[in-house]
Design a protein around this motif. Structure first.
Motif, PDB file in Angstrom:
ATOM      1  N   LYS A  19       0.816  -1.217   0.000  1.00 12.53           N
ATOM      2  CA  LYS A  19       0.000   0.000   0.000  1.00 12.53           C
ATOM      3  C   LYS A  19       0.853   1.272   0.000  1.00 12.53           C
ATOM      4  O   LYS A  19       0.588   2.215  -0.749  1.00 12.53           O
ATOM      5  CB  LYS A  19      -0.936  -0.010   1.209  1.00 12.53           C
ATOM      6  CG  LYS A  19      -1.839   1.197   1.298  1.00 12.53           C
ATOM      7  CD  LYS A  19      -2.754   1.094   2.506  1.00 12.53           C
ATOM      8  CE  LYS A  19      -3.644   2.313   2.618  1.00 12.53           C
ATOM      9  NZ  LYS A  19      -4.564   2.203   3.760  1.00 12.53           N
ATOM     10  N   THR A  20       1.884   1.303   0.825  1.00 13.87           N
ATOM     11  CA  THR A  20       2.726   2.497   0.896  1.00 13.87           C
ATOM     12  C   THR A  20       3.431   2.755  -0.425  1.00 13.87           C
ATOM     13  O   THR A  20       3.545   3.903  -0.863  1.00 13.87           O
ATOM     14  CB  THR A  20       3.751   2.373   2.042  1.00 13.87           C
ATOM     15  OG1 THR A  20       3.048   2.218   3.280  1.00 13.87           O
ATOM     16  CG2 THR A  20       4.650   3.597   2.125  1.00 13.87           C
ATOM     17  N   GLN A  23       0.989   4.285  -2.746  1.00 12.50           N
ATOM     18  CA  GLN A  23       0.777   5.683  -2.359  1.00 12.50           C
ATOM     19  C   GLN A  23       1.928   6.562  -2.857  1.00 12.50           C
ATOM     20  O   GLN A  23       1.702   7.671  -3.350  1.00 12.50           O
ATOM     21  CB  GLN A  23       0.659   5.817  -0.836  1.00 12.50           C
ATOM     22  CG  GLN A  23      -0.628   5.280  -0.264  1.00 12.50           C
ATOM     23  CD  GLN A  23      -0.634   5.358   1.247  1.00 12.50           C
ATOM     24  OE1 GLN A  23       0.221   4.772   1.909  1.00 12.50           O
ATOM     25  NE2 GLN A  23      -1.589   6.096   1.794  1.00 12.50           N
ATOM     26  N   SER A  27       1.776   9.517  -5.551  1.00 16.10           N
ATOM     27  CA  SER A  27       2.230  10.833  -5.123  1.00 16.10           C
ATOM     28  C   SER A  27       3.179  11.479  -6.136  1.00 16.10           C
ATOM     29  O   SER A  27       3.149  12.693  -6.331  1.00 16.10           O
ATOM     30  CB  SER A  27       2.934  10.723  -3.766  1.00 16.10           C
ATOM     31  OG  SER A  27       3.543  11.924  -3.403  1.00 16.10           O
ATOM     32  N   ILE A  42       1.477  11.500   1.975  1.00 18.02           N
ATOM     33  CA  ILE A  42       0.849  10.200   2.257  1.00 18.02           C
ATOM     34  C   ILE A  42       0.665   9.970   3.756  1.00 18.02           C
ATOM     35  O   ILE A  42       0.178   8.924   4.160  1.00 18.02           O
ATOM     36  CB  ILE A  42       1.624   9.036   1.619  1.00 18.02           C
ATOM     37  CG1 ILE A  42       2.968   8.785   2.319  1.00 18.02           C
ATOM     38  CG2 ILE A  42       1.809   9.249   0.135  1.00 18.02           C
ATOM     39  CD1 ILE A  42       3.638   7.486   1.897  1.00 18.02           C
TER      40      ILE A  42
END
Length: 106
Positions: A19-20, A23, A27, A42
């Motif tokens: 998920k990160t 993100q 971004s 984030i």
């Protein structure tokens, strides 16, 4: 064109498997950013974001450049940007099926 081996494909796809990292990719898909800018956007923490940026660089999805004391991160090229857009397009079609998948928990 040479055939890409399976292990290389798996390493590449690994870049999209957290998920990160998604993100972070979202971004920076339109503009390069510093770690601090990414962390703020984030709402992550510096250590975690830095580790995921290293993974994304290792997977070949992003590149960085240093300007003074700042390091700027951006997508590797237009093909990565197009791939992210393609993910969104496919997900529009299959999002209901993904919601019923019992094999993967986020």
């Amino acid at each position: 064109m040479s055939k890409i081996d399976l292990d290389t494909k798996v390493k590449f796809i690994h870049g999209f498997s957290h998920k990160t990292r998604i993100q972070i990719l979202d971004s920076i898909k339109d503009n390069e950013k510093t770690v601090s800018q990414i962390v703020d956007e984030i709402e992550g923490n510096q250590s975690s974001v830095s580790q995921h940026l290293a993974c994304l660089r290792g997977c070949g999805l992003i590149v960085s450049r240093q300007e003074g004391k700042f390091v700027y991160y951006q997508l590797r090229n237009e093909k990565v940007r197009q791939l992210l857009a393609m993910f969104d397009d496919v997900l529009i079609d299959i999002h209901m099926d993904i919601g019923t998948c019992k094999n993967h928990i986020i």
